[in-house]
Design a protein around this motif. Structure first.
Motif, PDB file in Angstrom:
ATOM      1  N   PHE A 203     -28.511 -22.416 -37.341  1.00  0.00           N
ATOM      2  CA  PHE A 203     -28.916 -21.324 -38.230  1.00  0.00           C
ATOM      3  C   PHE A 203     -28.661 -21.697 -39.686  1.00  0.00           C
ATOM      4  O   PHE A 203     -29.514 -21.466 -40.551  1.00  0.00           O
ATOM      5  CB  PHE A 203     -28.215 -20.017 -37.866  1.00  0.00           C
ATOM      6  CG  PHE A 203     -28.809 -18.826 -38.548  1.00  0.00           C
ATOM      7  CD1 PHE A 203     -29.868 -18.144 -37.982  1.00  0.00           C
ATOM      8  CD2 PHE A 203     -28.342 -18.400 -39.778  1.00  0.00           C
ATOM      9  CE1 PHE A 203     -30.449 -17.049 -38.624  1.00  0.00           C
ATOM     10  CE2 PHE A 203     -28.907 -17.317 -40.433  1.00  0.00           C
ATOM     11  CZ  PHE A 203     -29.964 -16.642 -39.849  1.00  0.00           C
ATOM     12  N   ALA A 204     -27.500 -22.279 -39.967  1.00  0.00           N
ATOM     13  CA  ALA A 204     -27.199 -22.712 -41.336  1.00  0.00           C
ATOM     14  C   ALA A 204     -28.234 -23.736 -41.796  1.00  0.00           C
ATOM     15  O   ALA A 204     -28.722 -23.673 -42.934  1.00  0.00           O
ATOM     16  CB  ALA A 204     -25.792 -23.300 -41.415  1.00  0.00           C
TER      17      ALA A 204
ATOM     18  N   PHE B 111     -31.451 -24.269 -40.757  1.00  0.00           N
ATOM     19  CA  PHE B 111     -32.820 -23.805 -41.043  1.00  0.00           C
ATOM     20  C   PHE B 111     -32.869 -22.695 -42.068  1.00  0.00           C
ATOM     21  O   PHE B 111     -33.869 -22.537 -42.762  1.00  0.00           O
ATOM     22  CB  PHE B 111     -33.627 -23.494 -39.778  1.00  0.00           C
ATOM     23  CG  PHE B 111     -33.357 -22.180 -39.117  1.00  0.00           C
ATOM     24  CD1 PHE B 111     -33.815 -20.990 -39.645  1.00  0.00           C
ATOM     25  CD2 PHE B 111     -32.679 -22.133 -37.912  1.00  0.00           C
ATOM     26  CE1 PHE B 111     -33.582 -19.782 -39.018  1.00  0.00           C
ATOM     27  CE2 PHE B 111     -32.441 -20.930 -37.271  1.00  0.00           C
ATOM     28  CZ  PHE B 111     -32.885 -19.759 -37.831  1.00  0.00           C
ATOM     29  N   SER B 112     -31.781 -21.939 -42.235  1.00  0.00           N
ATOM     30  CA  SER B 112     -31.793 -20.870 -43.248  1.00  0.00           C
ATOM     31  C   SER B 112     -31.332 -21.388 -44.608  1.00  0.00           C
ATOM     32  O   SER B 112     -31.640 -20.777 -45.631  1.00  0.00           O
ATOM     33  CB  SER B 112     -30.887 -19.713 -42.816  1.00  0.00           C
ATOM     34  OG  SER B 112     -29.517 -20.095 -42.877  1.00  0.00           O
ATOM     35  N   GLY B 113     -30.563 -22.478 -44.609  1.00  0.00           N
ATOM     36  CA  GLY B 113     -29.991 -22.978 -45.847  1.00  0.00           C
ATOM     37  C   GLY B 113     -28.729 -22.237 -46.264  1.00  0.00           C
ATOM     38  O   GLY B 113     -28.185 -22.479 -47.336  1.00  0.00           O
ATOM     39  N   ASP B 114     -28.227 -21.334 -45.408  1.00  0.00           N
ATOM     40  CA  ASP B 114     -27.031 -20.550 -45.715  1.00  0.00           C
ATOM     41  C   ASP B 114     -25.796 -21.302 -45.214  1.00  0.00           C
ATOM     42  O   ASP B 114     -25.413 -21.174 -44.054  1.00  0.00           O
ATOM     43  CB  ASP B 114     -27.129 -19.161 -45.076  1.00  0.00           C
ATOM     44  CG  ASP B 114     -25.924 -18.278 -45.390  1.00  0.00           C
ATOM     45  OD1 ASP B 114     -24.949 -18.766 -46.016  1.00  0.00           O
ATOM     46  OD2 ASP B 114     -25.945 -17.100 -44.986  1.00  0.00           O
TER      47      ASP B 114
ATOM     48  N   HIS C  52     -19.034 -19.200 -42.857  1.00  0.00           N
ATOM     49  CA  HIS C  52     -19.737 -19.517 -41.609  1.00  0.00           C
ATOM     50  C   HIS C  52     -19.482 -20.939 -41.123  1.00  0.00           C
ATOM     51  O   HIS C  52     -19.483 -21.173 -39.915  1.00  0.00           O
ATOM     52  CB  HIS C  52     -21.251 -19.350 -41.783  1.00  0.00           C
ATOM     53  CG  HIS C  52     -21.671 -18.012 -42.270  1.00  0.00           C
ATOM     54  ND1 HIS C  52     -21.331 -16.829 -41.648  1.00  0.00           N
ATOM     55  CD2 HIS C  52     -22.424 -17.662 -43.344  1.00  0.00           C
ATOM     56  CE1 HIS C  52     -21.855 -15.816 -42.316  1.00  0.00           C
ATOM     57  NE2 HIS C  52     -22.517 -16.287 -43.347  1.00  0.00           N
TER      58      HIS C  52
ATOM     59  N   HIS D 212     -23.439 -15.747 -38.956  1.00  0.00           N
ATOM     60  CA  HIS D 212     -24.324 -15.163 -39.961  1.00  0.00           C
ATOM     61  C   HIS D 212     -24.816 -13.811 -39.444  1.00  0.00           C
ATOM     62  O   HIS D 212     -25.192 -13.692 -38.269  1.00  0.00           O
ATOM     63  CB  HIS D 212     -25.551 -16.052 -40.180  1.00  0.00           C
ATOM     64  CG  HIS D 212     -25.251 -17.437 -40.630  1.00  0.00           C
ATOM     65  ND1 HIS D 212     -24.762 -18.413 -39.784  1.00  0.00           N
ATOM     66  CD2 HIS D 212     -25.404 -18.023 -41.838  1.00  0.00           C
ATOM     67  CE1 HIS D 212     -24.623 -19.539 -40.455  1.00  0.00           C
ATOM     68  NE2 HIS D 212     -25.001 -19.332 -41.708  1.00  0.00           N
TER      69      HIS D 212
ATOM     70  N   LEU E 122     -27.596 -12.396 -40.063  1.00  0.00           N
ATOM     71  CA  LEU E 122     -28.998 -12.471 -39.646  1.00  0.00           C
ATOM     72  C   LEU E 122     -29.183 -13.282 -38.369  1.00  0.00           C
ATOM     73  O   LEU E 122     -30.211 -13.141 -37.698  1.00  0.00           O
ATOM     74  CB  LEU E 122     -29.886 -12.982 -40.776  1.00  0.00           C
ATOM     75  CG  LEU E 122     -30.006 -11.974 -41.928  1.00  0.00           C
ATOM     76  CD1 LEU E 122     -30.927 -12.501 -43.014  1.00  0.00           C
ATOM     77  CD2 LEU E 122     -30.494 -10.613 -41.438  1.00  0.00           C
ATOM     78  N   LEU E 123     -28.185 -14.085 -37.987  1.00  0.00           N
ATOM     79  CA  LEU E 123     -28.223 -14.709 -36.660  1.00  0.00           C
ATOM     80  C   LEU E 123     -28.134 -13.609 -35.609  1.00  0.00           C
ATOM     81  O   LEU E 123     -28.914 -13.573 -34.655  1.00  0.00           O
ATOM     82  CB  LEU E 123     -27.085 -15.714 -36.499  1.00  0.00           C
ATOM     83  CG  LEU E 123     -26.897 -16.287 -35.092  1.00  0.00           C
ATOM     84  CD1 LEU E 123     -28.125 -17.061 -34.642  1.00  0.00           C
ATOM     85  CD2 LEU E 123     -25.660 -17.151 -35.030  1.00  0.00           C
TER      86      LEU E 123
ATOM     87  N   SER F 213     -31.275 -11.748 -35.359  1.00  0.00           N
ATOM     88  CA  SER F 213     -32.349 -12.465 -34.664  1.00  0.00           C
ATOM     89  C   SER F 213     -32.384 -12.131 -33.180  1.00  0.00           C
ATOM     90  O   SER F 213     -33.433 -12.234 -32.538  1.00  0.00           O
ATOM     91  CB  SER F 213     -32.231 -13.979 -34.878  1.00  0.00           C
ATOM     92  OG  SER F 213     -31.149 -14.528 -34.142  1.00  0.00           O
TER      93      SER F 213
END
Length: 138
Positions: free
Chosen positions: A24-25, A27-30, A35, A52, A54-55, A58
């Motif tokens: 997730f980090a 592909f989201s860049g977060d 995290h 995250h 938003l994970l 999802s």
């Protein structure tokens, strides 16, 4: 449109893994250290890394897009309130309940809630989903 009804529910569960956070980090860049950095996260109010938000969200996307209302539906809106953290190893159950159906427009309003394995609510909100027109290819 298949037979839907107010009060209809569906759920989906998934255990959050280290891989989930890393992917997730990526592909989201977060790459917020809360995290991805255990040493940093140990000094926060959570005491360890958290997933995250938003994970977790999802999982609602998977539930709504695949189960209720299901394939062919499209997100229109989603409100979110994050109430508790999710950690690696937590099993999150995403739940949806139909609150309102506009059959003419093919729009559903749903309650959305995510809970951890101990039944703690970690996220709550509402979604609006649009169904495809009758006879449309999915």
């Amino acid at each position: 449109m298949k037979n839907f009804f107010i009060g209809q529910t569906a759920s989906f569960s998934r255990t959050v893994t280290e891989t989930d956070l890393v992917v997730f980090a990526g592909f989201s860049g977060d790459f917020n250290p809360v995290h991805v950095d255990q040493e940093f996260a140990a000094e926060t109010r959570f005491g360890k890394r958290i997933a995250h938000g938003l994970l977790t969200t999802s999982f609602l996307s998977r539930l709504l897009g695949m189960e209720l209302p299901g394939q062919g539906s499209v997100y229109l809106e989603q409100t979110l309130k994050f109430t508790k953290p999710v950690f690696i190893g937590d099993t999150v159950t995403a739940c949806a309940k139909i609150l309102e159906i506009d059959y003419e427009r093919g729009i559903f309003r749903l309650e959305t809630i995510c809970r951890k394995q101990d039944n703690t609510v970690v996220l709550k909100g509402e979604a609006k989903m649009m169904m495809p027109k009758e006879g449309a290819k999915i």
